[in-house]
Design an enzyme around this catalytic site. Sequence first.
Site, mmCIF file in Angstrom:
data_model
loop_
_atom_site.group_PDB
_atom_site.id
_atom_site.type_symbol
_atom_site.label_atom_id
_atom_site.label_comp_id
_atom_site.label_asym_id
_atom_site.label_seq_id
_atom_site.Cartn_x
_atom_site.Cartn_y
_atom_site.Cartn_z
ATOM 1 N N HIS A 240 31.568 2.463 8.330
ATOM 2 C CA HIS A 240 31.555 1.108 7.795
ATOM 3 C C HIS A 240 32.944 0.518 7.604
ATOM 4 C CE1 HIS A 240 31.910 3.549 4.118
ATOM 5 N NE2 HIS A 240 32.427 2.489 3.529
ATOM 6 N N LYS A 244 39.612 -0.628 8.764
ATOM 7 C CA LYS A 244 40.773 -0.477 7.872
ATOM 8 C C LYS A 244 41.972 0.142 8.579
ATOM 9 C CE LYS A 244 38.510 -0.149 3.345
ATOM 10 N NZ LYS A 244 38.255 0.724 2.172
ATOM 11 N N HIS A 269 38.914 -6.461 8.200
ATOM 12 C CA HIS A 269 38.549 -5.108 8.637
ATOM 13 C C HIS A 269 37.090 -5.017 9.089
ATOM 14 C CE1 HIS A 269 36.679 -4.501 4.630
ATOM 15 N NE2 HIS A 269 36.023 -3.507 5.215
ATOM 16 N N HIS A 295 28.447 -5.018 6.231
ATOM 17 C CA HIS A 295 28.308 -4.401 4.914
ATOM 18 C C HIS A 295 29.014 -5.158 3.794
ATOM 19 C CE1 HIS A 295 32.259 -2.751 5.958
ATOM 20 N NE2 HIS A 295 32.405 -2.359 4.706
ATOM 21 N N HIS A 296 29.767 -6.231 4.126
ATOM 22 C CA HIS A 296 30.365 -7.069 3.085
ATOM 23 C C HIS A 296 29.695 -8.434 2.999
ATOM 24 C CE1 HIS A 296 33.540 -4.609 1.465
ATOM 25 N NE2 HIS A 296 33.959 -4.287 2.684
ATOM 26 N N ASP A 324 28.008 1.430 -0.770
ATOM 27 C CA ASP A 324 29.466 1.332 -0.795
ATOM 28 C C ASP A 324 29.970 0.874 -2.165
ATOM 29 O OD1 ASP A 324 32.059 1.410 0.304
ATOM 30 O OD2 ASP A 324 31.962 -0.706 0.865
#
Length: 387
Positions: A240, A244, A269, A295-296, A324
């Site tokens: 995920h 980064k 990212h 996922h954000h 997360d």
Amino acid sequence: MVTISESEVLENKRVLDLLFSYMPKIAAERKMENLLVLMADMGRSIVMADRCSLWLIDEDRGELWTKVAHGVNELRIPIAAGFVGWSVKNGLPVLVDDAYLDPRFDRRSDGKTHYRTTSVMAVPLFDSQGKVMGVFQAINKQGEQKVFSRQDLERLTLTAVYSAKTVESARLTSEVEESKEELEATQEELIHVLGDISESRSHETGDHIQRVAEISYKLARYYGVSEEEAVRIRLATPMHDLGKVAIPDAILNKPGRLTEGEFEVMKSHALKGEELLLKSKRDLLRFAAVVAGSHHERWDGCGYPRGLEGDEIPLTGRICAVADVLDALASPRCYKAAWPEEKIREEFIKQRGTQFQPELVDALVEHWDDIFACLRQVRAEANTPRF
């Protein structure tokens, strides 16, 4: 005009009945060892032999081997030994009334098994490329006739053709399954290696990705996702934060609050990880790309990178988001201390329907003790400080 006697009609019917009785069993069997047993039994019944063996070539060892010699465990012989070796070398069948009168017979085989071989048939098995892959051998005719007939040889040849196709198909299926298992294992290993790389750059404990993976799996199952899909989610979620790797250390590991500009760089990212993973042709890695890129996102549409809302967000992204954040709040980071468990629980209830899908929060809260215990267990197994 050719006439067929009643006995021949009955014999042909017997053979056909045997073929039809064995074929469904053989077609349903997946294990090679069991297949060889079934085919040897079928051959023995069709030609009325005392023993029947299906020998296969082991090219690496230069041997012939069988696990279906009746009453005997696995046997291995030199590839050129005896009637079966001759049949392999010449690609021709063997029909012998008395083995001891034929120079091709390897008497050592009887000496080892204390068995008396008399009549013998051996028929080569050919693969789809016309290469000999083994030999079907029948020993000692049973019944009133003490020797095999030309008709017996024809029937064993027919059985050998069917058996060769079956063995080749079983081998191909096995290779495909092994390749699939190896591919899945390789992809899983690659995912964890890349996940570890992304975590190592952010000075976080390397077991973060493992905790997120295990929490995602449990949450998916409690939400009602199938076992197969939940496992796929567990394999993909370690990627995920792959993006980064493209974030500068000064931003990634800044102990204080990020500026607006720095936060925009940090947010990139998600798309960078998605782009990296989408370059792969592997299904699992492309599935991981969906997780990385979503996922954000937030249930209320205020997330990033695309501002997706509600069901527009892929389920895998929604699940990973919960996992997360749960681990992030429960773990010490360079910019904060770990939150107390009860405060974390209250935060998720507060964010129900805004940051997170309501049903996922409900599943989390309902199974809180089990999921939070999973966090502790993974952390303990990694020998990192407990929270």
